[in-house]
Design a protein around this motif. Structure first.
Motif, PDB file in Angstrom:
ATOM      1  N   ARG A 154      14.126  52.257  18.214  1.00  0.00           N
ATOM      2  CA  ARG A 154      13.760  53.630  18.757  1.00  0.00           C
ATOM      3  C   ARG A 154      12.065  53.812  18.753  1.00  0.00           C
ATOM      4  O   ARG A 154      11.520  53.310  17.462  1.00  0.00           O
ATOM      5  CB  ARG A 154      14.261  54.711  17.938  1.00  0.00           C
ATOM      6  N   GLY A 155      11.494  54.524  19.757  1.00  0.00           N
ATOM      7  CA  GLY A 155      10.176  54.686  19.552  1.00  0.00           C
ATOM      8  C   GLY A 155       9.414  55.382  20.833  1.00  0.00           C
ATOM      9  O   GLY A 155      10.217  55.299  21.791  1.00  0.00           O
ATOM     10  N   ASN A 156       8.311  55.404  20.641  1.00  0.00           N
ATOM     11  CA  ASN A 156       7.440  55.965  22.113  1.00  0.00           C
ATOM     12  C   ASN A 156       7.463  54.641  22.941  1.00  0.00           C
ATOM     13  O   ASN A 156       7.031  53.854  22.698  1.00  0.00           O
ATOM     14  CB  ASN A 156       6.100  56.395  21.569  1.00  0.00           C
ATOM     15  N   SER A 157       8.125  54.983  24.091  1.00  0.00           N
ATOM     16  CA  SER A 157       7.920  54.041  25.166  1.00  0.00           C
ATOM     17  C   SER A 157       8.512  54.448  26.534  1.00  0.00           C
ATOM     18  O   SER A 157       8.827  55.654  26.415  1.00  0.00           O
ATOM     19  CB  SER A 157       9.333  52.844  24.947  1.00  0.00           C
ATOM     20  N   GLY A 158       8.036  53.706  27.486  1.00  0.00           N
ATOM     21  CA  GLY A 158       8.294  54.305  28.864  1.00  0.00           C
ATOM     22  C   GLY A 158       8.191  53.107  29.898  1.00  0.00           C
ATOM     23  O   GLY A 158       7.801  52.117  29.446  1.00  0.00           O
ATOM     24  N   LEU A 159       8.345  53.646  31.128  1.00  0.00           N
ATOM     25  CA  LEU A 159       8.391  52.787  32.150  1.00  0.00           C
ATOM     26  C   LEU A 159       6.921  52.647  33.062  1.00  0.00           C
ATOM     27  O   LEU A 159       6.471  53.987  33.389  1.00  0.00           O
ATOM     28  CB  LEU A 159       9.401  53.046  33.244  1.00  0.00           C
ATOM     29  N   THR A 160       6.378  51.721  33.309  1.00  0.00           N
ATOM     30  CA  THR A 160       5.288  51.549  34.020  1.00  0.00           C
ATOM     31  C   THR A 160       5.294  50.353  35.224  1.00  0.00           C
ATOM     32  O   THR A 160       6.266  49.799  35.215  1.00  0.00           O
ATOM     33  CB  THR A 160       4.031  51.412  33.072  1.00  0.00           C
ATOM     34  N   GLN A 161       4.375  50.385  36.007  1.00  0.00           N
ATOM     35  CA  GLN A 161       4.207  49.405  36.910  1.00  0.00           C
ATOM     36  C   GLN A 161       2.852  48.554  36.898  1.00  0.00           C
ATOM     37  O   GLN A 161       1.784  48.879  36.387  1.00  0.00           O
ATOM     38  CB  GLN A 161       4.152  49.996  38.407  1.00  0.00           C
ATOM     39  N   THR A 162       2.904  47.291  37.327  1.00  0.00           N
ATOM     40  CA  THR A 162       1.756  46.476  37.161  1.00  0.00           C
ATOM     41  C   THR A 162       1.944  45.503  38.615  1.00  0.00           C
ATOM     42  O   THR A 162       2.938  45.741  39.325  1.00  0.00           O
ATOM     43  CB  THR A 162       1.671  45.529  36.057  1.00  0.00           C
ATOM     44  N   ASP A 163       1.001  44.885  39.074  1.00  0.00           N
ATOM     45  CA  ASP A 163       0.950  44.070  40.314  1.00  0.00           C
ATOM     46  C   ASP A 163       1.361  42.585  39.804  1.00  0.00           C
ATOM     47  O   ASP A 163       0.889  42.101  38.858  1.00  0.00           O
ATOM     48  CB  ASP A 163      -0.387  44.205  40.744  1.00  0.00           C
ATOM     49  N   GLY A 164       2.116  42.118  40.747  1.00  0.00           N
ATOM     50  CA  GLY A 164       2.480  40.663  40.554  1.00  0.00           C
ATOM     51  C   GLY A 164       2.319  40.005  42.041  1.00  0.00           C
ATOM     52  O   GLY A 164       2.003  40.766  42.966  1.00  0.00           O
ATOM     53  N   ILE A 165       2.594  38.793  42.106  1.00  0.00           N
ATOM     54  CA  ILE A 165       2.700  38.011  43.395  1.00  0.00           C
ATOM     55  C   ILE A 165       3.992  37.430  43.686  1.00  0.00           C
ATOM     56  O   ILE A 165       4.452  36.704  42.867  1.00  0.00           O
ATOM     57  CB  ILE A 165       1.739  36.963  43.489  1.00  0.00           C
ATOM     58  N   VAL A 166       4.800  37.548  44.627  1.00  0.00           N
ATOM     59  CA  VAL A 166       6.031  37.297  45.171  1.00  0.00           C
ATOM     60  C   VAL A 166       5.957  36.674  46.414  1.00  0.00           C
ATOM     61  O   VAL A 166       5.502  37.391  47.303  1.00  0.00           O
ATOM     62  CB  VAL A 166       7.018  38.470  45.084  1.00  0.00           C
ATOM     63  N   ASN A 167       6.142  35.310  46.639  1.00  0.00           N
ATOM     64  CA  ASN A 167       6.201  34.720  48.036  1.00  0.00           C
ATOM     65  C   ASN A 167       4.616  35.074  48.528  1.00  0.00           C
ATOM     66  O   ASN A 167       4.536  35.197  49.673  1.00  0.00           O
ATOM     67  CB  ASN A 167       7.124  35.133  49.071  1.00  0.00           C
ATOM     68  N   TYR A 168       3.709  34.675  47.695  1.00  0.00           N
ATOM     69  CA  TYR A 168       2.344  34.758  47.932  1.00  0.00           C
ATOM     70  C   TYR A 168       1.776  36.185  48.212  1.00  0.00           C
ATOM     71  O   TYR A 168       0.738  36.331  48.953  1.00  0.00           O
ATOM     72  CB  TYR A 168       2.019  33.924  49.264  1.00  0.00           C
ATOM     73  N   LYS A 169       2.717  37.295  47.986  1.00  0.00           N
ATOM     74  CA  LYS A 169       2.388  38.748  48.564  1.00  0.00           C
ATOM     75  C   LYS A 169       2.210  39.506  47.197  1.00  0.00           C
ATOM     76  O   LYS A 169       3.077  39.485  46.373  1.00  0.00           O
ATOM     77  CB  LYS A 169       3.178  39.203  49.884  1.00  0.00           C
ATOM     78  N   LYS A 170       1.134  40.340  47.107  1.00  0.00           N
ATOM     79  CA  LYS A 170       1.093  41.308  46.332  1.00  0.00           C
ATOM     80  C   LYS A 170       2.223  42.071  46.133  1.00  0.00           C
ATOM     81  O   LYS A 170       2.903  42.765  47.110  1.00  0.00           O
ATOM     82  CB  LYS A 170      -0.043  42.060  46.479  1.00  0.00           C
ATOM     83  N   LYS A 171       2.965  42.553  44.999  1.00  0.00           N
ATOM     84  CA  LYS A 171       4.040  43.110  44.721  1.00  0.00           C
ATOM     85  C   LYS A 171       4.092  44.080  43.569  1.00  0.00           C
ATOM     86  O   LYS A 171       3.730  43.578  42.335  1.00  0.00           O
ATOM     87  CB  LYS A 171       5.342  42.590  44.974  1.00  0.00           C
ATOM     88  N   SER A 172       4.213  45.450  43.683  1.00  0.00           N
ATOM     89  CA  SER A 172       4.644  46.132  42.195  1.00  0.00           C
ATOM     90  C   SER A 172       5.742  45.844  41.616  1.00  0.00           C
ATOM     91  O   SER A 172       6.764  45.483  41.882  1.00  0.00           O
ATOM     92  CB  SER A 172       4.574  47.683  42.712  1.00  0.00           C
ATOM     93  N   VAL A 173       5.668  45.578  40.280  1.00  0.00           N
ATOM     94  CA  VAL A 173       6.599  45.187  39.337  1.00  0.00           C
ATOM     95  C   VAL A 173       6.760  46.171  38.161  1.00  0.00           C
ATOM     96  O   VAL A 173       5.852  46.564  37.648  1.00  0.00           O
ATOM     97  CB  VAL A 173       6.337  43.940  38.744  1.00  0.00           C
ATOM     98  N   ASP A 174       7.999  46.728  38.184  1.00  0.00           N
ATOM     99  CA  ASP A 174       8.435  47.451  36.830  1.00  0.00           C
ATOM    100  C   ASP A 174       8.381  46.757  35.500  1.00  0.00           C
ATOM    101  O   ASP A 174       8.767  45.691  35.374  1.00  0.00           O
ATOM    102  CB  ASP A 174       9.870  48.148  37.066  1.00  0.00           C
ATOM    103  N   MET A 175       7.971  47.247  34.377  1.00  0.00           N
ATOM    104  CA  MET A 175       8.118  46.782  33.259  1.00  0.00           C
ATOM    105  C   MET A 175       8.233  48.017  32.245  1.00  0.00           C
ATOM    106  O   MET A 175       7.654  49.114  32.266  1.00  0.00           O
ATOM    107  CB  MET A 175       6.984  45.853  32.839  1.00  0.00           C
ATOM    108  N   LEU A 176       8.793  47.884  30.890  1.00  0.00           N
ATOM    109  CA  LEU A 176       8.788  48.641  29.880  1.00  0.00           C
ATOM    110  C   LEU A 176       7.812  48.259  28.879  1.00  0.00           C
ATOM    111  O   LEU A 176       7.554  47.171  28.416  1.00  0.00           O
ATOM    112  CB  LEU A 176      10.253  48.617  29.433  1.00  0.00           C
ATOM    113  N   VAL A 177       7.109  49.212  28.291  1.00  0.00           N
ATOM    114  CA  VAL A 177       6.100  49.101  27.344  1.00  0.00           C
ATOM    115  C   VAL A 177       6.018  50.161  26.263  1.00  0.00           C
ATOM    116  O   VAL A 177       6.917  51.229  26.336  1.00  0.00           O
ATOM    117  CB  VAL A 177       4.638  49.270  27.846  1.00  0.00           C
TER     118      VAL A 177
END
Length: 220
Positions: A154-177
């Protein structure tokens, strides 16, 4: 990103590295078990439950994923986040999800006659014969078990997005931090074998009947 007081679960699929070395294709199929159960439960959300009895409604709620605010798979790991106010129902639903994934292949082991490797089963695949007809060919394959080990914190946490590359194309990727993510991952390595460790803060927020049914003290 909005960080709030949440519960985060980190699940690691045990033995996946060894499965990859033994049979990459069969190991990848094992990841599909998570998707199968998840898809089934998402489909169940659309079922009309108003006509069900009180008892059946209770079973439906306890075995669904309505408390899964975020479910993010990564390779052989899964991150799941839920609100702290839903912690008791979340533990019930998480338990049913984990059991569902494990139960997909359990019959293979119960009926397997191989003493050397109980994961060996067979699958029938279509084969085009020289005469143009199609027949079914039996091929050996591995049905690996889905054993998870992980942590719940349990703790202070949430969902954010970062940029990745999928099949040579930039794509937004979800992650928890957040703190709960860090603590849940750290807890996974504290024990051996398939277990889900609860932090003390998570355990103390559980109702007594949930503690008694779903929790056991880790032996020294």
């Amino acid at each position: 990103m909005e960080k709030t007081d949440n519960v985060v679960v980190y699940l690691d699929l045990l033995g996946f590295s060894n499965h990859i070395r033994e049979s990459c294709a069969d190991a990848v199929d094992l990841l599909g078990d998570n998707r199968t159960i998840l898809d089934n439960k998402i489909s169940d959300l659309s079922l009309p439950i108003q006509s069900l009895s009180k008892e059946l409604k209770g079973i439906f709620v306890n075995t669904n994923i309505t408390t899964f605010e975020n479910f993010i798979p990564f390779s052989d790991s899964i991150f799941i986040m839920s609100r702290i106010e839903n912690i008791n129902l979340f533990v019930k639903q998480l338990s049913d999800y984990i059991y569902g994934v494990f139960n997909l292949n359990v019959n293979i082991y119960l009926a397997n006659e191989s003493n050397s490797d109980p994961s060996i089963g067979s699958i029938f695949v279509p084969k085009l014969n020289k005469d143009g007809h199609v027949s079914l060919e039996e091929k050996e394959r591995h049905y690996y078990p889905s054993f998870f080990r992980g942590g719940m914190a349990r703790g202070n946490s949430g969902l954010t997005q970062t940029d990745g590359i999928v099949n040579y194309k930039k794509k937004s990727v979800d992650m928890l931090v957040g703190r709960a993510v860090v603590d849940a991952v750290k807890m996974e390595g504290l024990v051996k074998g398939p277990r889900l460790l609860f932090s003390e803060d998570v355990y103390n927020n559980l109702e007594k009947d949930i503690q008694n049914i779903y929790c056991r003290q880790v032996p020294d």
